[in-house]
Design an enzyme around this catalytic site. Structure first.
Site, PDB file in Angstrom:
ATOM      1  N   CYS A   1       0.826  -1.201   0.000  1.00  0.00           N
ATOM      2  CA  CYS A   1       0.000   0.000   0.000  1.00  0.00           C
ATOM      3  C   CYS A   1       0.873   1.269   0.000  1.00  0.00           C
ATOM      4  O   CYS A   1       1.558   1.518  -0.982  1.00  0.00           O
ATOM      5  CB  CYS A   1      -0.959  -0.048   1.186  1.00  0.00           C
ATOM      6  SG  CYS A   1      -2.419   0.943   0.909  1.00  0.00           S
TER       7      CYS A   1
ATOM      8  N   HIS B   1      -3.603  -5.760   1.281  1.00  0.00           N
ATOM      9  CA  HIS B   1      -2.971  -5.957   2.585  1.00  0.00           C
ATOM     10  C   HIS B   1      -2.840  -7.457   2.867  1.00  0.00           C
ATOM     11  O   HIS B   1      -3.774  -8.072   3.388  1.00  0.00           O
ATOM     12  CB  HIS B   1      -3.790  -5.274   3.686  1.00  0.00           C
ATOM     13  CG  HIS B   1      -3.595  -3.797   3.704  1.00  0.00           C
ATOM     14  ND1 HIS B   1      -2.527  -3.198   4.334  1.00  0.00           N
ATOM     15  CD2 HIS B   1      -4.307  -2.800   3.138  1.00  0.00           C
ATOM     16  CE1 HIS B   1      -2.598  -1.888   4.165  1.00  0.00           C
ATOM     17  NE2 HIS B   1      -3.668  -1.623   3.441  1.00  0.00           N
TER      18      HIS B   1
ATOM     19  N   ASP C   1       2.754 -14.302  31.148  1.00  0.00           N
ATOM     20  CA  ASP C   1       4.018 -13.614  30.865  1.00  0.00           C
ATOM     21  C   ASP C   1       5.034 -13.798  31.985  1.00  0.00           C
ATOM     22  O   ASP C   1       6.187 -14.164  31.734  1.00  0.00           O
ATOM     23  CB  ASP C   1       3.786 -12.110  30.636  1.00  0.00           C
ATOM     24  CG  ASP C   1       2.983 -11.842  29.373  1.00  0.00           C
ATOM     25  OD1 ASP C   1       2.777 -12.795  28.595  1.00  0.00           O
ATOM     26  OD2 ASP C   1       2.553 -10.701  29.175  1.00  0.00           O
TER      27      ASP C   1
ATOM     28  N   LYS D   1       2.661 -11.968  21.920  1.00  0.00           N
ATOM     29  CA  LYS D   1       1.950 -12.745  22.938  1.00  0.00           C
ATOM     30  C   LYS D   1       1.759 -14.212  22.515  1.00  0.00           C
ATOM     31  O   LYS D   1       1.944 -15.126  23.317  1.00  0.00           O
ATOM     32  CB  LYS D   1       0.577 -12.105  23.184  1.00  0.00           C
ATOM     33  CG  LYS D   1      -0.176 -12.688  24.347  1.00  0.00           C
ATOM     34  CD  LYS D   1       0.284 -12.088  25.648  1.00  0.00           C
ATOM     35  CE  LYS D   1      -0.477 -12.647  26.826  1.00  0.00           C
ATOM     36  NZ  LYS D   1      -0.147 -11.939  28.062  1.00  0.00           N
TER      37      LYS D   1
END
Ligand code: XMP
Length: 514
Positions: free
Chosen positions: A80, A165, A223, A365
């Protein structure tokens, strides 16, 4: 390890590009477009991906392709805005499109090429500008009804531009486009796996820590658990983990923490029973921000005292993950207004006298979770939904007392175990919940149980779907399931005679109630 550098022109999807490349097992890092050349080149990338962005290339002072990229003679994929910047830098022409293209579009590959296989596919478009004339040496690879230059390329120089995209899920075969670019066009070896992440992280931590001692704060969340486990694997008993039981965890969580660290991780764990300490500090407190401040401050004081008792280790483990690093390194990104003061064991204040060890610094994550699985942490810990640092205190509206916490814990356990049984305690595609929990409201209402009048508190059920927790929608849970949960709660939880379901999106509401 081979890598791809993603140059960020300010696209909301820039992080997604790096994630998709990593899903193809090629390491990828994100750099703001004006990062100094030597920092980007020190990664020794095998190629560059230029992200989209909100600007127009013909605007005054719009971001430009850094010179070192074209000088490197490495492959480039412009997406893009990145495609438009590439076109302009190489002498092509970009103009404003008469017809804005936003949303799904059908793109057809018309010229055989290593990026987009033959055929038609549904893709996601979002652009106002378009290529008027590609640079010399470029040919058209694919077109859509509104974009004659949906994909272009200079196959000799290995320069590509796509108007679509590929990083968003709505683009069919989008991940495949990024994989082909990284592995086939750039020739990057797909070596980025949970196993290689573990090996590399262990080396990095060993080099940093040497023979010094390390302290970690454990919350029971994914975490802090994965971070501490990695450090334990790196430096063994130089690590001591501290778990402060504040009495604000969910059912069974506190005992699981101790078990996991002792049995699975084999780390030395110091458990501090601070339940009554926290309860007395929270007495008579009903203001949400005051609760958060009290809990944060108390935690820090207890943790500091423990560190002193343990001879003040030199290093502190912090569970910073890659999106935190990206956000803080992009000062031009709008900083979110402070809606709630966040408290997090992974985010201890900087004025503490520790040097930080950040084993998750380069991980998304989902990679943290994959690493957790390979390290052998329990599945339900690794895939646990997020839980706020101040714990149940911000879900127990009004005063936090042991009795009310017990009520809340019980209702929450019923809600989440029913969701789990229905297979809805996780997001899969667009199904399930990203976060689901009970909230205890200090709202008394009249009910009838048997022949008796009751006057008791209310449970609100909160369940949301979201990708990023910045915006969220309420989960459309099946009515029958909601009915069973409500029924069980009023029958089994003493002190609750009414259950309501929260149907507010974020914004305007937040996910937590406080
Ligand atoms: P809100 O309520 O702001 O929450 O929509 C967004 C996400 O953040 C979590 N949350 C916290 N996480 N410390 C944390 O580590 C906190 O103080 C905190 N407060 C909210 C919340 O559970 C949701 O996932």
């Amino acid at each position: 390890m081979d890598s791809i550098a993603v140059i960020d022109f300010g696209s909301q999807y820039a992080q997604l590009i790096a994630r998709r490349v990593r899903e193809a097992h090629v390491y990828s890092e994100l750099f703001p477009w004006n990062t100094p050349a030597d920092r980007v080149l020190s990664l020794k990338p095998k190629g560059f991906i230029l992200s989209g962005g909100p600007a127009s290339v013909y605007d005054h002072q719009s971001p430009q392709i850094p010179v070192y990229i074209l000088e490197s003679q490495l492959p480039v994929l412009g997406i893009c805005y990145g495609m438009q910047a590439l076109t302009q830098a190489l002498g092509g022409i970009v103009t404003a499109s008469i017809k804005r293209e936003y949303g799904p579009a059908e793109v057809e590959t018309t010229h055989e090429n290593p990026l987009m296989p033959e055929g038609k596919r549904l893709v996601w478009m979002s652009h106002a500008d378009r290529i008027e004339q590609p640079p010399g040496g470029f040919i058209v690879l694919a077109h859509s009804p509104n974009s004659p230059f949906a994909a272009i390329g200079d196959l000799k120089k290995r320069y590509f531009g796509v108007q679509v995209h590929p990083e968003v899920r709505h683009t069919q075969g989008g991940s495949d486009i990024l994989r082909r670019f990284a592995t086939e066009i750039c020739g990057a070896q797909p070596e980025w796996t949970p196993e290689s992440i573990i090996t590399e992280t262990i080396h990095r931590v060993q080099n940093q820590v040497g023979n010094e001692r390390v302290i970690a704060a454990i919350s029971g969340g994914v975490d802090s658990s994965v971070a501490a486990t990695l450090v334990q694997r790196a430096v063994g008993d130089q690590l001591v983990a501290v778990f402060v039981n504040n009495g604000l965890l969910r059912q069974g969580e506190a005992s699981q923490v101790a078990m996991v660290f002792h049995d699975t991780v084999g780390a030395e764990l110091v458990t501090v029973d601070a339940v009554s300490d926290f309860m007395s500090a929270l007495q008579n407190i009903t203001d949400p921000e005051q609760k958060r401040r009290i809990i944060g401050a108390k935690f820090i004081r207890i943790f500091e005292a423990q560190a002193q008792l343990l001879g003040q280790p030199h290093f502190l483990v912090q569970g910073t993950i890659y999106p935190d690093v990206v956000e803080s390194s992009a000062p031009d990104r709008a900083q979110a207004a402070r809606i709630k003061s966040h408290h997090n064991v992974a985010g201890l204040p900087i004025d503490m006298q520790f040097e930080l060890v950040e084993p998750l610094r380069y991980l998304f994550k989902d990679e943290v979770r994959q690493v957790g699985e390979v390290l052998g942490l329990p599945h339900d810990l690794v895939w646990r939904q997020p839980f706020p640092g101040p714990g149940l205190a911000v879900r127990c509206l009004g005063e936090v007392t042991p009795e009310r916490l017990k009520r809340l814990r019980h209702a929450d356990e019923i809600f989440t175990s029913e969701l789990s049984r229905a297979g809805l305690l996780w997001m899969q595609e667009d199904e399930g919940t990203a976060q689901a929990f009970a909230v205890l409201l200090p709202v008394y209402s009249v009910g009838v149980m048997g022949d008796n009048r009751t006057y008791q508190e209310t449970i609100a059920l909160r369940a949301v779907t979201t990708d990023d927790f910045m915006t969220a929608d309420w989960a459309r849970l099946p009515y029958d399931l909601l009915a069973r949960i409500a029924n069980r709660i009023v029958n089994e939880v003493a002190g609750v005679n009414r259950v309501v379901y929260d149907i507010t999106s974020k914004p305007p509401a937040t996910i937590e109630w406080e």
